[in-house]
Design a protein around this motif. Structure first.
Motif, PDB file in Angstrom:
ATOM      1  N   PRO A 258       0.837  -1.204   0.000  1.00  0.00           N
ATOM      2  CA  PRO A 258       0.000   0.000   0.000  1.00  0.00           C
ATOM      3  C   PRO A 258       0.868   1.248   0.000  1.00  0.00           C
ATOM      4  N   VAL A 259       0.695   2.109  -1.005  1.00  0.00           N
ATOM      5  CA  VAL A 259       1.504   3.327  -1.076  1.00  0.00           C
ATOM      6  C   VAL A 259       1.165   4.256   0.089  1.00  0.00           C
ATOM      7  N   PHE A 260      -0.106   4.253   0.509  1.00  0.00           N
ATOM      8  CA  PHE A 260      -0.520   5.016   1.693  1.00  0.00           C
ATOM      9  C   PHE A 260      -1.006   4.002   2.718  1.00  0.00           C
ATOM     10  N   PRO A 261      -0.130   3.557   3.631  1.00  0.00           N
ATOM     11  CA  PRO A 261      -0.464   2.431   4.496  1.00  0.00           C
ATOM     12  C   PRO A 261      -1.275   2.780   5.738  1.00  0.00           C
ATOM     13  N   LEU A 262      -1.446   4.067   6.047  1.00  0.00           N
ATOM     14  CA  LEU A 262      -2.150   4.429   7.269  1.00  0.00           C
ATOM     15  C   LEU A 262      -3.602   3.957   7.204  1.00  0.00           C
ATOM     16  N   GLY A 263      -4.044   3.336   8.261  1.00  0.00           N
ATOM     17  CA  GLY A 263      -5.413   2.834   8.310  1.00  0.00           C
ATOM     18  C   GLY A 263      -5.547   1.361   8.007  1.00  0.00           C
ATOM     19  N   PHE A 264      -4.468   0.722   7.512  1.00  0.00           N
ATOM     20  CA  PHE A 264      -4.530  -0.716   7.233  1.00  0.00           C
ATOM     21  C   PHE A 264      -4.679  -1.482   8.549  1.00  0.00           C
ATOM     22  N   SER A 265      -5.649  -2.394   8.582  1.00  0.00           N
ATOM     23  CA  SER A 265      -5.924  -3.115   9.836  1.00  0.00           C
ATOM     24  C   SER A 265      -5.944  -4.633   9.630  1.00  0.00           C
ATOM     25  N   GLY A 266      -5.332  -5.099   8.540  1.00  0.00           N
ATOM     26  CA  GLY A 266      -5.415  -6.519   8.232  1.00  0.00           C
ATOM     27  C   GLY A 266      -4.159  -7.312   8.508  1.00  0.00           C
ATOM     28  N   ALA A 267      -3.343  -6.858   9.453  1.00  0.00           N
ATOM     29  CA  ALA A 267      -2.054  -7.521   9.691  1.00  0.00           C
ATOM     30  C   ALA A 267      -2.234  -8.987  10.104  1.00  0.00           C
ATOM     31  N   GLU A 268      -3.187  -9.257  10.981  1.00  0.00           N
ATOM     32  CA  GLU A 268      -3.398 -10.641  11.433  1.00  0.00           C
ATOM     33  C   GLU A 268      -3.886 -11.518  10.294  1.00  0.00           C
ATOM     34  N   GLU A 269      -4.822 -10.998   9.507  1.00  0.00           N
ATOM     35  CA  GLU A 269      -5.333 -11.759   8.363  1.00  0.00           C
ATOM     36  C   GLU A 269      -4.216 -12.031   7.360  1.00  0.00           C
ATOM     37  N   ALA A 270      -3.369 -11.015   7.118  1.00  0.00           N
ATOM     38  CA  ALA A 270      -2.255 -11.183   6.188  1.00  0.00           C
ATOM     39  C   ALA A 270      -1.323 -12.290   6.649  1.00  0.00           C
ATOM     40  N   GLU A 271      -1.048 -12.313   7.949  1.00  0.00           N
ATOM     41  CA  GLU A 271      -0.160 -13.356   8.487  1.00  0.00           C
ATOM     42  C   GLU A 271      -0.758 -14.746   8.289  1.00  0.00           C
ATOM     43  N   LYS A 272      -2.053 -14.876   8.538  1.00  0.00           N
ATOM     44  CA  LYS A 272      -2.723 -16.169   8.335  1.00  0.00           C
ATOM     45  C   LYS A 272      -2.656 -16.610   6.880  1.00  0.00           C
ATOM     46  N   LEU A 273      -2.756 -15.643   5.969  1.00  0.00           N
ATOM     47  CA  LEU A 273      -2.764 -15.952   4.535  1.00  0.00           C
ATOM     48  C   LEU A 273      -1.352 -16.086   3.954  1.00  0.00           C
ATOM     49  N   GLY A 274      -0.329 -15.827   4.775  1.00  0.00           N
ATOM     50  CA  GLY A 274       1.039 -15.912   4.280  1.00  0.00           C
ATOM     51  C   GLY A 274       1.392 -14.795   3.320  1.00  0.00           C
ATOM     52  N   VAL A 275       0.785 -13.628   3.534  1.00  0.00           N
ATOM     53  CA  VAL A 275       0.997 -12.478   2.654  1.00  0.00           C
ATOM     54  C   VAL A 275       1.874 -11.445   3.363  1.00  0.00           C
ATOM     55  N   THR A 276       2.873 -10.932   2.659  1.00  0.00           N
ATOM     56  CA  THR A 276       3.722  -9.858   3.177  1.00  0.00           C
ATOM     57  C   THR A 276       3.093  -8.511   2.850  1.00  0.00           C
ATOM     58  N   VAL A 277       2.875  -7.687   3.872  1.00  0.00           N
ATOM     59  CA  VAL A 277       2.381  -6.328   3.664  1.00  0.00           C
ATOM     60  C   VAL A 277       3.528  -5.373   3.987  1.00  0.00           C
ATOM     61  N   SER A 278       3.881  -4.528   3.038  1.00  0.00           N
ATOM     62  CA  SER A 278       5.055  -3.675   3.236  1.00  0.00           C
ATOM     63  C   SER A 278       4.882  -2.342   2.526  1.00  0.00           C
ATOM     64  N   ALA A 279       5.432  -1.303   3.132  1.00  0.00           N
ATOM     65  CA  ALA A 279       5.372   0.041   2.554  1.00  0.00           C
ATOM     66  C   ALA A 279       6.664   0.769   2.883  1.00  0.00           C
ATOM     67  N   THR A 280       6.859   1.900   2.228  1.00  0.00           N
ATOM     68  CA  THR A 280       8.022   2.733   2.510  1.00  0.00           C
ATOM     69  C   THR A 280       7.663   4.183   2.266  1.00  0.00           C
ATOM     70  N   GLN A 281       8.441   5.081   2.829  1.00  0.00           N
ATOM     71  CA  GLN A 281       8.284   6.511   2.604  1.00  0.00           C
ATOM     72  C   GLN A 281       9.253   6.920   1.510  1.00  0.00           C
ATOM     73  N   VAL A 282       8.741   7.442   0.405  1.00  0.00           N
ATOM     74  CA  VAL A 282       9.623   7.853  -0.688  1.00  0.00           C
ATOM     75  C   VAL A 282      10.637   8.881  -0.189  1.00  0.00           C
ATOM     76  N   ARG A 283      11.873   8.783  -0.701  1.00  0.00           N
ATOM     77  CA  ARG A 283      12.939   9.694  -0.296  1.00  0.00           C
ATOM     78  C   ARG A 283      13.641  10.284  -1.513  1.00  0.00           C
TER      79      ARG A 283
END
Length: 335
Positions: A258-283
């Motif tokens: 997610p380019v704008f990750p604020l508000g994402f609340s699916g961390a537990e679901e992502a872990e169960k599904l084996g999905v990596t959720v990752s973002a960064t701040q452009v520099r």
């Protein structure tokens, strides 16, 4: 003195004033750029309204007047004594002091901008200043998410550093594909050998297919999360609280960026599904701008312009941005 857009209070587009402002003074390591064009980005209106989308403890402290903006293309007017490899008269482009300048220190909505020499690059010769100014923040965001982070700064958004994933032979879905970051993400993913699914409204389909999208989903008719399956990577250029809906589209071992990750609340679901959720701040990165300049120069990556406005009409440009459904980038013309 010079002309600039300044705000003396937070608020809507009406707080943007076209007025006289002091010309920047050069410091060590900097160049002074006579600006020809300015790219508009979401942080510009976040700053304008006082970063109300951030939790209060995250909001930077600012003192008025503030000149917003980060992305410029123009001509070097002067260089500090310690600057090498840049000459007066060079055509350059830059994302100025970001995110370090979040509190209004980038100051791009102006006729002249001082920028660290480390953050500028020669403007791609094959495109004009308007297209060059549209590229830096959006293209660097797509590049740092998908190809190369390019720095070792701590990640303010998560405990671990963001790591791009291999794209060759993968299926990549880009949500918000017609916007600033999205239309670059489509092109980069395709360039690196991915099968690209673009999500946008119907009026953008022909452009996105022209930019390399293999499949297209019109979200106004079909929610993409209802039809997309077995995706390796979703890059959600919109992000926010709704980005979790894409978890069900991904393969086990897939990734959601997610380019704008604020508000994402699916961390537990992502872990169960084996999905990596990752973002960064452009520099800001002069070296990366030099790298992508070659791709912009020869047309491998194209910059799409939604609309252009004179610097004096920055208010109208922000009003256009607020209406949404932007195709590519909005640019201010200083020439």
């Amino acid at each position: 003195m010079m002309k600039a857009i300044r705000l003396h209070a937070f608020g809507g587009p009406e707080v943007l004033r076209y007025e006289d402002a002091p010309k920047p003074e050069l410091k060590a390591g900097e160049v002074l750029v006579r600006v020809h064009a300015i790219g508009i980005n979401p942080p510009d209106w976040y700053l304008r309204d006082g970063y109300r989308m951030l939790p209060p403890e995250w909001r930077p402290q600012m003192s008025f007047p503030v000149i917003p903006g980060t992305d410029i293309s123009g001509v070097v007017e002067a260089i500090a004594d310690d600057v090498e490899n840049v000459s007066v008269g060079d055509e350059v482009y830059s994302m100025v002091r970001f995110p370090m300048g979040l509190a209004g220190d980038s100051k791009a909505y102006a006729e002249y901008v001082s920028a660290p020499a480390s953050e500028i690059a020669l403007k791609p010769a094959g495109i004009d200043h308007l297209h060059a100014a549209a590229a830096p923040m959006s293209l660097l965001t797509a590049w740092q998410f998908l190809i190369e982070l390019g720095h070792n700064e701590p990640n303010p958004l998560q405990p671990n550093q963001h790591e791009p994933v291999p794209l060759e032979g993968k299926t990549v879905l880009v949500n918000g594909a017609a916007g600033g970051v999205g239309h670059f993400a489509v092109q980069i993913a395709k360039l690196k050998g991915a099968h690209v699914i673009a999500v946008a409204s119907a009026r953008h389909e022909s452009l996105l297919r022209d930019l390399g999208a293999d499949e297209f989903i019109d979200y106004t008719k079909t929610p993409p999360e209802d039809v997309a399956r077995d995706i390796d990577l979703v890059i959600d250029a919109l992000g926010g609280p709704s980005t979790g809906r894409f978890l069900r589209t991904l393969k086990r071992g897939g990734a959601l960026f997610p380019v704008f990750p604020l508000g994402f609340s699916g961390a537990e679901e992502a872990e169960k599904l084996g999905v990596t959720v990752s973002a960064t701040q452009v520099r800001s990165s002069g070296p990366q701008l030099r790298k992508v300049a070659r791709l912009l120069d020869d047309g491998t990556i194209r910059v799409v312009l939604d609309s252009t406005y004179p610097l004096a009409d920055a208010r109208k440009a922000h009003e256009r941005a607020a209406r949404g459904h932007i195709q590519g980038k909005i640019v201010l013309n200083v020439e």
